[in-house]
Structure formats: structure tokens, C-alpha cells
Design a protein around this motif. Sequence first.
Motif, PDB file in Angstrom:
ATOM      1  N   LYS A 188      45.180  42.243  31.905  1.00 22.93           N
ATOM      2  CA  LYS A 188      44.385  43.276  31.230  1.00 22.93           C
ATOM      3  C   LYS A 188      43.968  42.760  29.851  1.00 22.93           C
ATOM      4  N   GLY A 189      42.727  42.965  29.492  1.00 29.83           N
ATOM      5  CA  GLY A 189      42.230  42.541  28.181  1.00 29.83           C
ATOM      6  C   GLY A 189      41.700  41.121  28.167  1.00 29.83           C
ATOM      7  N   ALA A 190      41.814  40.407  29.301  1.00 27.83           N
ATOM      8  CA  ALA A 190      41.379  39.007  29.321  1.00 27.83           C
ATOM      9  C   ALA A 190      39.918  38.859  29.752  1.00 27.83           C
ATOM     10  N   SER A 191      39.258  39.979  30.051  1.00 30.32           N
ATOM     11  CA  SER A 191      37.825  39.939  30.372  1.00 30.32           C
ATOM     12  C   SER A 191      37.086  40.294  29.091  1.00 30.32           C
ATOM     13  N   LYS A 192      36.203  39.414  28.649  1.00 34.62           N
ATOM     14  CA  LYS A 192      35.600  39.618  27.329  1.00 34.62           C
ATOM     15  C   LYS A 192      34.072  39.548  27.386  1.00 34.62           C
ATOM     16  N   LYS A 193      33.460  40.511  26.715  1.00 36.28           N
ATOM     17  CA  LYS A 193      31.993  40.521  26.617  1.00 36.28           C
ATOM     18  C   LYS A 193      31.567  39.496  25.569  1.00 36.28           C
ATOM     19  N   VAL A 194      30.634  38.630  25.954  1.00 36.77           N
ATOM     20  CA  VAL A 194      30.083  37.661  24.992  1.00 36.77           C
ATOM     21  C   VAL A 194      28.781  38.249  24.435  1.00 36.77           C
ATOM     22  N   ASP A 195      27.910  38.667  25.314  1.00 34.50           N
ATOM     23  CA  ASP A 195      26.737  39.446  24.911  1.00 34.50           C
ATOM     24  C   ASP A 195      26.441  40.410  26.059  1.00 34.50           C
ATOM     25  N   ASP A 196      25.335  41.109  26.005  1.00 37.68           N
ATOM     26  CA  ASP A 196      25.067  42.139  27.017  1.00 37.68           C
ATOM     27  C   ASP A 196      25.061  41.599  28.448  1.00 37.68           C
ATOM     28  N   TYR A 197      24.767  40.312  28.592  1.00 35.67           N
ATOM     29  CA  TYR A 197      24.622  39.754  29.933  1.00 35.67           C
ATOM     30  C   TYR A 197      25.546  38.559  30.184  1.00 35.67           C
ATOM     31  N   THR A 198      26.581  38.434  29.376  1.00 31.05           N
ATOM     32  CA  THR A 198      27.518  37.321  29.567  1.00 31.05           C
ATOM     33  C   THR A 198      28.948  37.836  29.424  1.00 31.05           C
ATOM     34  N   VAL A 199      29.782  37.456  30.385  1.00 28.99           N
ATOM     35  CA  VAL A 199      31.196  37.853  30.335  1.00 28.99           C
ATOM     36  C   VAL A 199      32.054  36.614  30.550  1.00 28.99           C
ATOM     37  N   GLU A 200      33.113  36.522  29.741  1.00 26.12           N
ATOM     38  CA  GLU A 200      34.065  35.415  29.900  1.00 26.12           C
ATOM     39  C   GLU A 200      35.382  35.981  30.433  1.00 26.12           C
ATOM     40  N   PHE A 201      35.981  35.259  31.356  1.00 25.77           N
ATOM     41  CA  PHE A 201      37.288  35.647  31.876  1.00 25.77           C
ATOM     42  C   PHE A 201      38.290  34.572  31.472  1.00 25.77           C
ATOM     43  N   HIS A 202      39.246  34.955  30.653  1.00 28.56           N
ATOM     44  CA  HIS A 202      40.262  34.011  30.162  1.00 28.56           C
ATOM     45  C   HIS A 202      41.504  34.144  31.044  1.00 28.56           C
ATOM     46  N   LEU A 203      41.756  33.134  31.841  1.00 24.58           N
ATOM     47  CA  LEU A 203      42.795  33.242  32.867  1.00 24.58           C
ATOM     48  C   LEU A 203      44.182  32.919  32.318  1.00 24.58           C
ATOM     49  N   ASP A 204      45.195  33.436  33.004  1.00 21.62           N
ATOM     50  CA  ASP A 204      46.580  33.146  32.627  1.00 21.62           C
ATOM     51  C   ASP A 204      46.941  31.699  32.944  1.00 21.62           C
ATOM     52  N   ALA A 205      46.297  31.127  33.941  1.00 22.41           N
ATOM     53  CA  ALA A 205      46.573  29.747  34.351  1.00 22.41           C
ATOM     54  C   ALA A 205      45.291  29.181  34.958  1.00 22.41           C
ATOM     55  N   PRO A 206      45.152  27.863  34.972  1.00 22.45           N
ATOM     56  CA  PRO A 206      43.926  27.284  35.558  1.00 22.45           C
ATOM     57  C   PRO A 206      43.759  27.737  37.005  1.00 22.45           C
ATOM     58  N   ASN A 207      42.521  28.005  37.384  1.00 22.47           N
ATOM     59  CA  ASN A 207      42.277  28.449  38.748  1.00 22.47           C
ATOM     60  C   ASN A 207      40.911  27.951  39.209  1.00 22.47           C
ATOM     61  N   GLY A 208      40.941  27.093  40.215  1.00 17.43           N
ATOM     62  CA  GLY A 208      39.705  26.483  40.688  1.00 17.43           C
ATOM     63  C   GLY A 208      38.896  27.354  41.628  1.00 17.43           C
ATOM     64  N   ASN A 209      39.460  28.445  42.065  1.00 19.08           N
ATOM     65  CA  ASN A 209      38.749  29.313  43.013  1.00 19.08           C
ATOM     66  C   ASN A 209      38.487  30.689  42.446  1.00 19.08           C
ATOM     67  N   PHE A 210      38.537  30.843  41.135  1.00 18.24           N
ATOM     68  CA  PHE A 210      38.490  32.165  40.527  1.00 18.24           C
ATOM     69  C   PHE A 210      37.276  33.019  40.939  1.00 18.24           C
ATOM     70  N   PRO A 211      36.073  32.452  41.049  1.00 17.10           N
ATOM     71  CA  PRO A 211      34.929  33.312  41.401  1.00 17.10           C
ATOM     72  C   PRO A 211      35.149  34.111  42.690  1.00 17.10           C
ATOM     73  N   TYR A 212      35.958  33.586  43.620  1.00 22.57           N
ATOM     74  CA  TYR A 212      36.237  34.354  44.835  1.00 22.57           C
ATOM     75  C   TYR A 212      36.965  35.653  44.496  1.00 22.57           C
ATOM     76  N   MET A 213      37.719  35.631  43.413  1.00 21.62           N
ATOM     77  CA  MET A 213      38.485  36.836  43.046  1.00 21.62           C
ATOM     78  C   MET A 213      37.610  37.900  42.406  1.00 21.62           C
ATOM     79  N   LEU A 214      36.404  37.535  42.047  1.00 24.11           N
ATOM     80  CA  LEU A 214      35.455  38.527  41.539  1.00 24.11           C
ATOM     81  C   LEU A 214      34.345  38.783  42.572  1.00 24.11           C
ATOM     82  N   SER A 215      34.524  38.214  43.725  1.00 24.58           N
ATOM     83  CA  SER A 215      33.487  38.357  44.759  1.00 24.58           C
ATOM     84  C   SER A 215      33.904  39.442  45.752  1.00 24.58           C
ATOM     85  N   SER A 216      33.139  39.569  46.809  1.00 28.19           N
ATOM     86  CA  SER A 216      33.465  40.522  47.870  1.00 28.19           C
ATOM     87  C   SER A 216      34.796  40.158  48.531  1.00 28.19           C
ATOM     88  N   ASP A 217      35.319  38.971  48.238  1.00 25.44           N
ATOM     89  CA  ASP A 217      36.618  38.563  48.761  1.00 25.44           C
ATOM     90  C   ASP A 217      37.752  39.415  48.186  1.00 25.44           C
TER      91      ASP A 217
END
Lengths: 554, 317
Positions: free
Chosen positions: A181-210
Motif C-alpha cells: 500500500k502506498g507504493a503506487s505513485k502518480k508522476v503526472d496525470d498520465y504516468t504512474v510509477e509502481f515501486h516494488l518490494d522486490a525486483p519482479n520481471g513479470n510485474f505487468p501481468y499483475m496489473l493486467s487481466s491476469d
Amino acid sequence: MSKDYRILDFIRRSRTPHENHLIDGLVDGRVSRRDFIRHGSLLGLSLPLLGGITTAAGFGGMPSLARAQGAPGATIRVASSVPAATIDPVTIADAGGLLVMQQVAEFLCVDGPDLVLQPALAESWKPNDNGTVWTFKLRKGVKFHSGGEMKAEDVVASIDRLADPANSSNALSVFTGILSKGASKKVDDYTVEFHLDAPNGNFPYMLSSDNYNAVIIPASYKGDYEKSFDGTGPFKIEKYTAKVGASFVRNEDYWGPKALPERTEFTFFADMQPQILALQGGQVDIINQMPVLAGVALLNDPNINIISLKSSAHQQLHLRCDDGPLKDPRVRRAIALSLDRDKLVAGLMKGRASAGNDSPFASVYPSTDASVPQRKRDIAQAKQLMEAAGAGKGFKMTLTTERYLEIPEYAQLIQNWVKEIGIELDLNILDQSAYYGDAVFGKSNWLDSVMGITDYGHRGVPNVYLAAPLKSEGTWNAAHFKNKDYDTLATSYIAALDLEAQKATAGKIQNLLLEETPVIFGYFYDYLTATAKGVAGVQPTAMSQLFLDKASKA
Amino acid sequence: MLSFFARRVSLSLVTLFLLSIMVFLGGQVLPGNVGRAILGPFADQRAVDALNHTLGVDRPLLAQYWSWISNFVQGDMGTSYIFRSPVAPFVLDALGNSMKLAAVAFVLVVPIGILGGVIAALNLNRPLDRIISLGGLSVTVLPEFVTGIILILIFGVWLRWLPISAAWPKDAGFFTQLYYLILPALPLFLVLFGYIARMARSGMIEALDSDYTRTAVLKGLPWRTVIWRHVLRNALLPTITVIATQTGYLIGGLVVIETLFRYQGIGSLIFTAARGKDFPMLESGILTIGIVYAVATLIADFLYSVLNPRIRLGSEQ
């Protein structure tokens, strides 16, 4: 076709080292075109760019994504299971409810039927050097059905809501150890950064329909989703009646191409048999998800089309590694060797499955090391292993499992096969609620049984399967498997951004799991959707989603 | 008469109170917990705990029971864990639907069943009797899901005369609803026909063989008058009891038919609630059926005592 190094060099100039390594893999032949596209999409390379690279590398362009368009204006009628609970993006977990929600709400990206990540509300994404920060660029001009524009704060709020342990979030098990919680950060109106607890090479799947909960809804959401059914999707809610059905109409303000159907109707059924009769009787056009055994009558019906998607869904047969005769890995290997996987695929699953090789690396994953030999039935070797383990005279034990899909029949087959190596199995087949119990160690037949079979749904990447049921501290480690080498390899696999590094680690994991065999992965079953003849353009995913925006009826 | 009914009513109230305790405790011994049932086996335990706290199911059992039953007797059935909205509209809608289906089945089966039994008794041991008795017995032992699927295949899938789903369209009128109810009512008709016909038949045989019938015949009364005035009135007493007891079955126990025909009755509502551990829905649904059953039994007792005063007097003595 020849390679155009001039274009390749031009493209490479603006790419990250990870992207360039992937491109090199394609050019050198270490990475197949199919794996290049899937992994490239994960790294955030757009589909046109991926097509440009494959063309320059001499493999031809991307297959056209445009499907033949049918006539607009149809009403598409779908049979689905009854939503098991109130529809709320934060808590929902069942296929019926997810299907309704997915008609109106969208994800940042979609894990397509071929496991290629396709942009949706996000136009692009990319990781930092070590995969600890992922940056998503959002699509502009996307409107919620309620009127406001979707912006970064909506994305941050939607994902943060799911990562918050106080919210009863069903996605918490996906995000635990990955995104807090709190690790998703707005950069500007159309950009978001996700700061992960640990490196993750497949992270986009976790924000996808998966990750089926990860739909983007307004930041102002207060927990009464059935009152608004707000989202950005190509359809808007027309009417929802709990336990009965739902209907949707075309969203004329949709950001993408307008949906072809004018309306869609979803009818809820408590059982599969009435769904099959309704399809045969012409009262629905589609059965969203059809288990193979329940739907045998439709498989060869000339009036029905079956859409069959290869998936990573499977039934895990866990073997307790910490107690009793199964403590010896030779006994576990002997059991695995007694299974006839060809019969499982051809007989039990009517050919709608792929053989498993006792690791979660299904053939659909680009990172799966296909050079690891497939385990096959070998009773002689199995008996030798039993003798060597001092269990040559056999033993009795109980296989505990759930009454779900084809699992009872699978259990009976296992019972017959292991008899040949001297193991007498009693079957204890329970209702699902009795099998899972409280789903914590000490209060669950699933997690406490010596031997059990558990259904695992499809995932676009094997991360969840590698961690929860197999890592030493895994919350679903029914096999009680504790192996430091495995833990290190799994962590390394999950962190890797590079496909070849993933594949190398996958090979080691596959071999280690063949040796240890804490879990038998007998087969990975296909996801089946049945449609009436004349219905075209239907796009299911193995996560129970059904995209109907290009659907039509003859 | 008044004290007879007062005793009957108070006995029913005690039964319902015991039922409420049994239902509540029965729900508690179901495996798993509410939060886990809603969020699924793979949800994080912290999420499950948070949901259980929100729903109040982590309170002591006595507190949960008291808050439910005290609200129930005041007409508030509580809030569904699953749907997060009041239980009462779900239960009342489902009960109304079950009553509609039961009514259609009753309207079909009661006169035809009684008529069948009467005709069989009047043709005792003749072919017509055997056809009705054996035919009725045969269809009674066929489970509803077998006859239901056969009827769906014939009338819904092959002939396409009748809708295979009983869920009628929004704002459907009386006749449209009736049209949608024909197919699900038929398996119920088949199950109950043999039962009612047999009861009517044996009651008729007993009445025809009685002294008062013989006296009426010897008095020279026309045969039709003997049957209508003397035989039927006595012969149908046990049939009324059977019909009353079947009311409970028809309203509360139609899970198979409701599932097969996608009918939103109270049987399927309770079944779904039990599977989802939706206790307010489960407990209120079962108690409501209990109330319906108790009322139906009271009405049967009332009718029986009106038709046969000996029951009432015997009870009072």
C-alpha cells in the motif's frame, strides 16, 4: 527472409539493455519469434514496434490483429455461472462475478489468449534497470461511464485499494511481497510509477487481466459497485439482477473502436447442464466456460463451435514431503512415474489438455525450458524406486480432494495406477468448502492432507505457482516442501527481467522439481468456450474473461 | 375448538424456536468461515480476517444468534453477507416464486390425482385401476431431474415449444408466467400424481367398504349421491393431510427443479446461501419455510377437524 541490420541498429539505439538483449536473442535465433513477441510485450514494447523488429530480423511482420468484422447491432446472449457474491472489484473472486465486472471495467493491459500482453488503459510500460520500479504511461481521453476522465489518481487509488490489507482485497495474495500500500505513485496525470518490494520481471501481468481484480475504477469509489457498475469499457450496464442476469448496451463514448453488438445479455445458471441445454435449445449463444467432462455432448455437436485456449490451469497433486512414506523423494518419483499422462490427456480430458512435467512450467510459457525431458509412465522404474526406498511391499494411504470438475475421476485413475506399485489409496472426496476449510495450516484438509488434489486456475506467468504452493514459507504449500535451493531459484526466476535468464533458471527449477517431486503436475487443461454456429468474433481468455466488442451473429 | 388451536399454535411456535436454534448451530458447524467462503481459498488471511470483522462474524455465537433472532421476530431478516443488501426481499421474492410454482403444480395435480384415485377405486382390480396405480407409482419413483431433463429435451430442445428456463422476462403478465411455469411444474406433477392418487384410491376403497356406504346404498340412494355425499367426504380426509405435507416439500425442497429450470425459488436460495455460508439468508430462508410448513399443517389440522369432528373432540377430551 534476410535481416535488415540498418533498421535493427536504428531501433536498438533507443532501447534499454534488457530490450536489446531480447532483440539480440531473436536475431541470433536463441529466442523464437513467438517467445520474442510475448516477452517483448511484457517489457512494454508496443505491438507495432515488435512487428517492425520481427520484420527487420527476417521473420515477417506481426499477424494482423484485425478480425473479419461481422454485422453490427446484434444482441449476444451468454450463459455463465451465478456470481457467488456481491460484485465488488476489491473482493470478487468467482468466475461469474468477474465476467460481469469485466464487461464494464478495464485493465491497464490485457493478457490475451496467446499470453501476449496487449495495451488497454495503459499505452506502454517499462521497468527500471533491476525491475524494482515499473512506469506505466496511461492512455489519454479515456472516459468513465460516469463521465470523468480516467487519470493517474484513479489508477493509483484502484491499485492501492487492492494492496491495502484492511480492504478485504482478493488481490492481496497477488501483491503480498511485491507491491505494498502506498507504493503506487502518480508522476503526472498520465504516468504512474509502481515501486516494488522486490525486483519482479513479470510485474505487468499483475496489473493486467491476469490479476482479475485489477480493473481501473474512479478514485472516488466507496464500495457500492453494484449501484454504478462504473468503468471505461466498451459496454455500459443496462440492468443487473442478482442471481438472475445482467444486460449491457454499447458505450458510444468508448475510447477505442465502438463495440459491434448493440446489447449483450448474461444469464446466470447454477449448474452446467442447464447451460448446455440452453445453448442446444437456442436460448443462449455462448457458454462462457465449459469443463470438458460436463460438456462432452457439445464437443462433437455440428451446431456448436468450441473455442479452445491452451492454458496453465491444472490440478496439483501434492505429496507431503515432511511425514510418512512420502517423505522419501524416491517414493514421490515412483508415484509420478506410475501416472499415464497420455491417457490423462487423451482419455480423461478428451484431448483438451497438454501433458505436465511435474513443474508449473506449462508449455504455454515462453520461459519454459523445453529441453527438459518429459516424464513418462515407467512402472518398472517406479517399482525399483519403491524397493530402493524400502517401500517395496507397498503401503496404504488416503488421497483427499475436492468434488470439482474432473478431479474425482482423476483421483480414481491415480488410485488404479498406484496400485500397480503396491500403494493402496483410499479416496476421501469432499465438498469444496470441506476440502479447503479455513485454508490455513492446521484447519484445512487441503493444506494438512498427506496427499491431495487441488484445482489451480490459469495464470499468464508462473510466479504464483512457483511461490505460494512450493516455496518453503508459501501460504499454500500443501506439500510442506522446504528446499533452500528451490527458494533461491524461484526468487531468482521471479526477479529476472531477461527471457534467457528466466529460461535458464526455469530449466534448473524443472530439473529440481523432477528430482524432488513435491507436486505432480499431470496435465494443463484447455479453457473451453462454446458458441452457437454463426456467432463470430468472440474472444475469451483463460481467466474467465469474455471480450464481446467484436462479436456478431450471422 | 379454541383451546385445540391455541395448543396447536403454541406447539408450532416452540417447534419454530427450536428450528431457529438448530439452523443457527447447523450453519456454524459447516466447514470454513464466512470471509473465506466469500473471498475464496486463495485469498490472503489478512483480507479474510478484515472481512469477517466487517461482517461481525467474529463476535461470540450467542451475540450473533440473539441479534439475528431478535431482529427476525421484529420483521427484519438481516443483511446478506453475500449480496450486502437486506435479506427480506430475496426471501420473500423467492418464497413468492416457489408458491407460484407450487400453485401451478397443485392446480394440475390435486384434481387429476384425486380423480385418478377415485376412478381407480371405482374400477378396483380392473385394467384401468392397474394402469392408474402402476403408472402413478412408476412416475412417482422417477427423480425430478430425470423427468425434468427428458421433458426439457422433448419440449425445449427438440420441439422448442416451451422455454427451458423458468425465469420469465421482466414485467411478464400472468399468462406469460404461466407459460414459463408449465415445464418445471410437469416433473412435480409426475412426482405427486401417484402419491395423491394412491391415497385417494385407498381412502375410497375404505369408504366404499364401510357400513355407512352400505347403509346409504341399502336406503336406495342414487349411486352418484352416495359417492358425492357419503364416500368422497370421508375418503379424502387422508388425502388432505398428504396434500398439506407436500406443501412443505413443494415450497422448500425444490432445489433440483429450481436449479434445472433456473428458477428463483426459495429452495435454490437456501442451497446457494448454505454453499456461500450466507448465514442471515440461510437462517431466515429456512425459518420462513418452517413458518410456511407450520401454517400449512395448521390449516390441514383445521380442515381435518372441520371435516372430522372426532379429531377435535378427541383432542379436547
